[in-house]
Design a protein around this motif. Structure first.
Motif, PDB file in Angstrom:
ATOM      1  N   LEU A  97      30.415 -47.194 -41.536  1.00 41.90           N
ATOM      2  CA  LEU A  97      30.631 -48.505 -42.164  1.00 41.90           C
ATOM      3  C   LEU A  97      29.304 -49.183 -42.512  1.00 41.90           C
ATOM      4  N   LYS A  98      28.238 -48.395 -42.486  1.00 44.04           N
ATOM      5  CA  LYS A  98      26.915 -48.953 -42.728  1.00 44.04           C
ATOM      6  C   LYS A  98      26.826 -49.616 -44.101  1.00 44.04           C
ATOM      7  N   ALA A  99      27.436 -48.989 -45.102  1.00 40.57           N
ATOM      8  CA  ALA A  99      27.368 -49.534 -46.458  1.00 40.57           C
ATOM      9  C   ALA A  99      28.013 -50.908 -46.526  1.00 40.57           C
ATOM     10  N   TYR A 100      29.139 -51.077 -45.843  1.00 44.59           N
ATOM     11  CA  TYR A 100      29.827 -52.371 -45.874  1.00 44.59           C
ATOM     12  C   TYR A 100      29.056 -53.411 -45.058  1.00 44.59           C
ATOM     13  N   HIS A 101      28.400 -52.977 -43.986  1.00 41.25           N
ATOM     14  CA  HIS A 101      27.537 -53.905 -43.245  1.00 41.25           C
ATOM     15  C   HIS A 101      26.395 -54.396 -44.141  1.00 41.25           C
ATOM     16  N   MET A 102      25.842 -53.491 -44.948  1.00 39.35           N
ATOM     17  CA  MET A 102      24.772 -53.872 -45.866  1.00 39.35           C
ATOM     18  C   MET A 102      25.272 -54.852 -46.917  1.00 39.35           C
ATOM     19  N   VAL A 103      26.508 -54.651 -47.378  1.00 38.35           N
ATOM     20  CA  VAL A 103      27.091 -55.569 -48.366  1.00 38.35           C
ATOM     21  C   VAL A 103      27.229 -56.966 -47.784  1.00 38.35           C
ATOM     22  N   PHE A 104      27.785 -57.039 -46.568  1.00 39.74           N
ATOM     23  CA  PHE A 104      28.024 -58.341 -45.951  1.00 39.74           C
ATOM     24  C   PHE A 104      26.721 -59.054 -45.565  1.00 39.74           C
ATOM     25  N   GLU A 105      25.650 -58.277 -45.386  1.00 42.60           N
ATOM     26  CA  GLU A 105      24.373 -58.870 -45.002  1.00 42.60           C
ATOM     27  C   GLU A 105      23.474 -59.177 -46.200  1.00 42.60           C
ATOM     28  N   ASN A 106      23.864 -58.730 -47.380  1.00 45.01           N
ATOM     29  CA  ASN A 106      23.039 -58.901 -48.574  1.00 45.01           C
ATOM     30  C   ASN A 106      23.387 -60.224 -49.261  1.00 45.01           C
ATOM     31  N   SER A 107      22.465 -61.161 -49.231  1.00 44.75           N
ATOM     32  CA  SER A 107      22.722 -62.490 -49.812  1.00 44.75           C
ATOM     33  C   SER A 107      22.829 -62.426 -51.337  1.00 44.75           C
ATOM     34  N   ASP A 108      22.103 -61.500 -51.975  1.00 42.14           N
ATOM     35  CA  ASP A 108      22.168 -61.376 -53.433  1.00 42.14           C
ATOM     36  C   ASP A 108      23.568 -60.987 -53.892  1.00 42.14           C
ATOM     37  N   ILE A 109      24.169 -60.066 -53.146  1.00 35.68           N
ATOM     38  CA  ILE A 109      25.519 -59.618 -53.506  1.00 35.68           C
ATOM     39  C   ILE A 109      26.516 -60.756 -53.372  1.00 35.68           C
ATOM     40  N   TRP A 110      26.432 -61.512 -52.298  1.00 34.38           N
ATOM     41  CA  TRP A 110      27.382 -62.608 -52.101  1.00 34.38           C
ATOM     42  C   TRP A 110      27.144 -63.740 -53.091  1.00 34.38           C
ATOM     43  N   ARG A 111      25.889 -63.976 -53.450  1.00 38.19           N
ATOM     44  CA  ARG A 111      25.617 -64.986 -54.480  1.00 38.19           C
ATOM     45  C   ARG A 111      26.190 -64.534 -55.822  1.00 38.19           C
ATOM     46  N   GLY A 112      26.006 -63.245 -56.133  1.00 39.75           N
ATOM     47  CA  GLY A 112      26.585 -62.715 -57.362  1.00 39.75           C
ATOM     48  C   GLY A 112      28.099 -62.752 -57.339  1.00 39.75           C
ATOM     49  N   TYR A 113      28.681 -62.497 -56.163  1.00 42.98           N
ATOM     50  CA  TYR A 113      30.140 -62.558 -55.989  1.00 42.98           C
ATOM     51  C   TYR A 113      30.640 -63.973 -56.282  1.00 42.98           C
TER      52      TYR A 113
END
Length: 298
Positions: free
Chosen positions: A63-79
């Motif tokens: 689940l490392k990839a999903y942990h990286m997604v949830f920890e990445n502020s750029d992705i959540w800002r883009g979301y």
């Protein structure tokens, strides 16, 4: 003789059904296999994905990839930006489409045929990318949400589908009765037409929302502030990092970036698809009807 004809007819129908079912199964496989691969790769070890050892079943489950997604502020800002663009753009597009489709559906509208010809012309010809860019910049829309939602606010195809629905699915007698009761066009639209047009509204919401959610080219042209980038631009940047793999490198730092990009790539695709999957569940019962409206009569 009749029995022979019936037998031939039954045999031909069986052959036709077999051909249709076979074609349907092939289409399902063609569509489903890439989706299953993306899902499997998002839960797999990036090293195994890069080596081509992952197909439809996760290998080296992580689940490392999903942990990286949830920890990445750029992705959540883009979301968040994508949600704002989609909600705002879909709302504007829906209102404008209905306000244009309703009068065009009325035969009493002066110059109706010419207006329809002008609208159809825009389906095949447009001003081009450079003139549109200059117009957006001169209007002061550059690097703002309005540069994303306004230039493509109305789809001619969706407008024609909505117009056709108002023409064919709402009885003319209903319009006439409302007029006899002293109902004006605005009240007729809000009190009579819209309550009966829930199916086409749901379809328009789905079409516009999916188009806006997946759009990235407008943001690529009209935005220069990375804090305003939608999720699709963030995903594009991740994909570009992953493509550096083709050149090969012995640099440990670059190799690690490639692995991170590979891990993020598939997980972001899965996460970014969830809202549209949820939206489809609410409008699927109207989907076939909405598609048939545009297919029966234009």
């Amino acid at each position: 003789m009749t029995t022979i004809k019936n037998y031939k007819k039954t045999r031909n129908e069986f052959a036709f059904n077999m051909a249709v079912n076979t074609l349907g199964i092939l289409i399902i496989i063609i569509v489903l296999v890439p989706l299953l691969f993306v899902l499997a790769a998002s839960f797999s070890d990036p090293d195994l994905v890069l080596k081509g050892k992952v197909l439809l079943i996760p290998k080296g489950f992580t689940l490392k990839a999903y942990h990286m997604v949830f920890e990445n502020s750029d992705i959540w800002r883009g979301y968040l930006n994508t949600i704002i663009y989609t909600v705002t753009g879909t709302s504007i597009s829906l209102v404008l489409t209905i306000l244009a489709a309703y009068p065009l559906s009325r035969s009493q509208l002066f110059g109706r045929k010419y207006l329809l010809l002008i609208l159809l012309f825009t389906m095949y010809f447009n001003g081009g990318m450079v003139p549109t860019y200059l117009l957006v910049r001169n209007l002061g829309l550059y690097n703002s949400i309005w540069a994303i939602v306004l230039p493509a606010a109305v789809s001619t195809y969706n407008l024609i589908v909505a117009k056709t629905f108002f023409e064919t699915s709402i009885p003319k007698e209903l319009y006439e009765s409302a007029l006899l009761d002293g109902c004006g066009n605005i009240r007729m639209l809000t009190k009579i037409v819209l309550p009966l047009a829930k199916s086409i509204i749901a379809i328009l919401v789905l079409y516009y929302a999916v188009d806006m959610w997946n759009s990235y080219f407008s943001a690529l042209i009209y935005l220069n502030d990375d804090k305003k980038y939608p999720l699709q631009i963030i995903l594009r940047n991740i994909l570009l990092i992953g493509q550096t793999e083709q050149f090969g490198t012995n640099d440990v730092g670059m190799a690690e970036k490639i692995k991170m990009a590979e891990a993020l790539k598939y997980s972001v695709i899965v996460v970014s698809s969830i809202p549209m999957i949820i939206l489809y569940q609410f409008v699927q019962k109207h989907f076939v009807k909405g598609v048939m409206i545009g297919a029966i009569k234009g």
